[in-house]
Design a protein around this motif. Sequence first.
Motif, mmCIF file in Angstrom:
data_model
loop_
_atom_site.group_PDB
_atom_site.id
_atom_site.type_symbol
_atom_site.label_atom_id
_atom_site.label_comp_id
_atom_site.label_asym_id
_atom_site.label_seq_id
_atom_site.Cartn_x
_atom_site.Cartn_y
_atom_site.Cartn_z
ATOM 1 N N ALA A 1 0.836 -1.204 0.000
ATOM 2 C CA ALA A 1 0.000 0.000 0.000
ATOM 3 C C ALA A 1 0.868 1.250 0.000
ATOM 4 O O ALA A 1 0.797 2.081 0.894
ATOM 5 N N GLY A 2 1.719 1.389 -0.966
ATOM 6 C CA GLY A 2 2.529 2.592 -1.091
ATOM 7 C C GLY A 2 3.673 2.669 -0.106
ATOM 8 O O GLY A 2 4.300 3.689 0.035
ATOM 9 N N GLY A 3 3.959 1.608 0.622
ATOM 10 C CA GLY A 3 5.087 1.585 1.528
ATOM 11 C C GLY A 3 4.876 2.359 2.819
ATOM 12 O O GLY A 3 5.807 2.578 3.558
ATOM 13 N N SER A 4 3.645 2.801 3.113
ATOM 14 C CA SER A 4 3.463 3.626 4.298
ATOM 15 C C SER A 4 2.757 2.901 5.437
ATOM 16 O O SER A 4 2.702 3.417 6.539
ATOM 17 N N ALA A 5 2.199 1.756 5.202
ATOM 18 C CA ALA A 5 1.469 1.047 6.260
ATOM 19 C C ALA A 5 2.428 0.277 7.152
ATOM 20 O O ALA A 5 3.517 -0.104 6.742
ATOM 21 N N ALA A 6 2.011 0.062 8.384
ATOM 22 C CA ALA A 6 2.800 -0.739 9.318
ATOM 23 C C ALA A 6 2.496 -2.212 9.079
ATOM 24 O O ALA A 6 1.385 -2.569 8.710
ATOM 25 N N PRO A 7 3.480 -3.081 9.286
ATOM 26 C CA PRO A 7 3.208 -4.513 9.165
ATOM 27 C C PRO A 7 2.127 -4.927 10.159
ATOM 28 O O PRO A 7 2.005 -4.346 11.239
ATOM 29 N N ARG A 8 1.355 -5.929 9.794
ATOM 30 C CA ARG A 8 0.261 -6.387 10.665
ATOM 31 C C ARG A 8 0.756 -6.884 12.019
ATOM 32 O O ARG A 8 0.038 -6.819 12.994
ATOM 33 N N ASP A 9 1.974 -7.390 12.067
ATOM 34 C CA ASP A 9 2.495 -7.929 13.320
ATOM 35 C C ASP A 9 3.286 -6.906 14.131
ATOM 36 O O ASP A 9 3.910 -7.244 15.124
ATOM 37 N N ALA A 10 3.215 -5.619 13.738
ATOM 38 C CA ALA A 10 3.954 -4.577 14.461
ATOM 39 C C ALA A 10 3.399 -4.445 15.878
ATOM 40 O O ALA A 10 2.191 -4.436 16.100
ATOM 41 N N ALA B 1 18.479 -1.854 12.913
ATOM 42 C CA ALA B 1 17.144 -1.253 12.875
ATOM 43 C C ALA B 1 16.919 -0.594 11.521
ATOM 44 O O ALA B 1 17.822 0.039 10.977
ATOM 45 N N SER B 2 15.705 -0.752 10.990
ATOM 46 C CA SER B 2 15.329 -0.146 9.715
ATOM 47 C C SER B 2 13.899 0.364 9.813
ATOM 48 O O SER B 2 13.037 -0.318 10.374
ATOM 49 N N LYS B 3 13.638 1.531 9.256
ATOM 50 C CA LYS B 3 12.267 2.038 9.228
ATOM 51 C C LYS B 3 11.590 1.469 7.995
ATOM 52 O O LYS B 3 12.121 1.551 6.890
ATOM 53 N N ILE B 4 10.430 0.878 8.209
ATOM 54 C CA ILE B 4 9.656 0.303 7.115
ATOM 55 C C ILE B 4 8.231 0.823 7.259
ATOM 56 O O ILE B 4 7.515 0.426 8.181
ATOM 57 N N GLY B 5 7.843 1.718 6.377
ATOM 58 C CA GLY B 5 6.504 2.295 6.458
ATOM 59 C C GLY B 5 6.319 3.017 7.772
ATOM 60 O O GLY B 5 7.128 3.867 8.149
ATOM 61 N N GLU B 6 5.281 2.660 8.498
ATOM 62 C CA GLU B 6 4.970 3.298 9.779
ATOM 63 C C GLU B 6 5.474 2.478 10.961
ATOM 64 O O GLU B 6 4.891 2.527 12.049
ATOM 65 N N SER B 7 6.520 1.714 10.745
ATOM 66 C CA SER B 7 7.096 0.926 11.831
ATOM 67 C C SER B 7 8.613 0.915 11.717
ATOM 68 O O SER B 7 9.177 1.330 10.709
#
Length: 191
Positions: A18-27, A131-137
């Motif tokens: 979804a455009g790379g901005s959503a957090a993973p479901r398991d966040a 650590a890496s930022k991925i979307g909102e997580s």
Amino acid sequence: MLRICGAGVAIVLLVSCAGGSAAPRDALAYERATPSLTEQIRATFPKDDTVTAALLPLDGEGDVAREVGQLLLDELAVALAATPGIRLIERQKLKAVLQELAIQETFGLSPDSQSALGSSLGARYLISTRASKIGESVKLISRVVDTQSGETTGGAQLAVLYDTQLKEAVADRNARMNIRTSREVRAALDR
């Protein structure tokens, strides 16, 4: 996406469609991140022995990842030090040995560097974290390496939501660090 990171450790990176901005479901929420990391890492050590481990400096990709990762690494250090059966090497000793051995990158250490570092510290296990930022997580991946065998014995990984609560915790940590740094500078100037 599959990424191979030294010693044959495969890491699956979460990618949002979804455009790379959503957090993973398991966040996880911030308050659950440190207990989860602590339990995952503790589970990699032998159950009946007291182990000596060194929590290596964070390897972060980007400012947000470094700040969040450092906050969680600070909390992880406190949690591991308070865990029965784990003796954690002091950060000042670790910093001195890393400088002495001229080690800059800690996540992908060669087996020879792992062995030398473990021997110099008196640590059987090294814990390295990226650590890496991925979307909102922010995704944290830790590896636990046995310094005697050079083998990765386990690790931990989680994604933590980069939400208001986490942003506030990072801002609080940064403010405390700035106050401490200011005091250290003033004390040095007074000498």
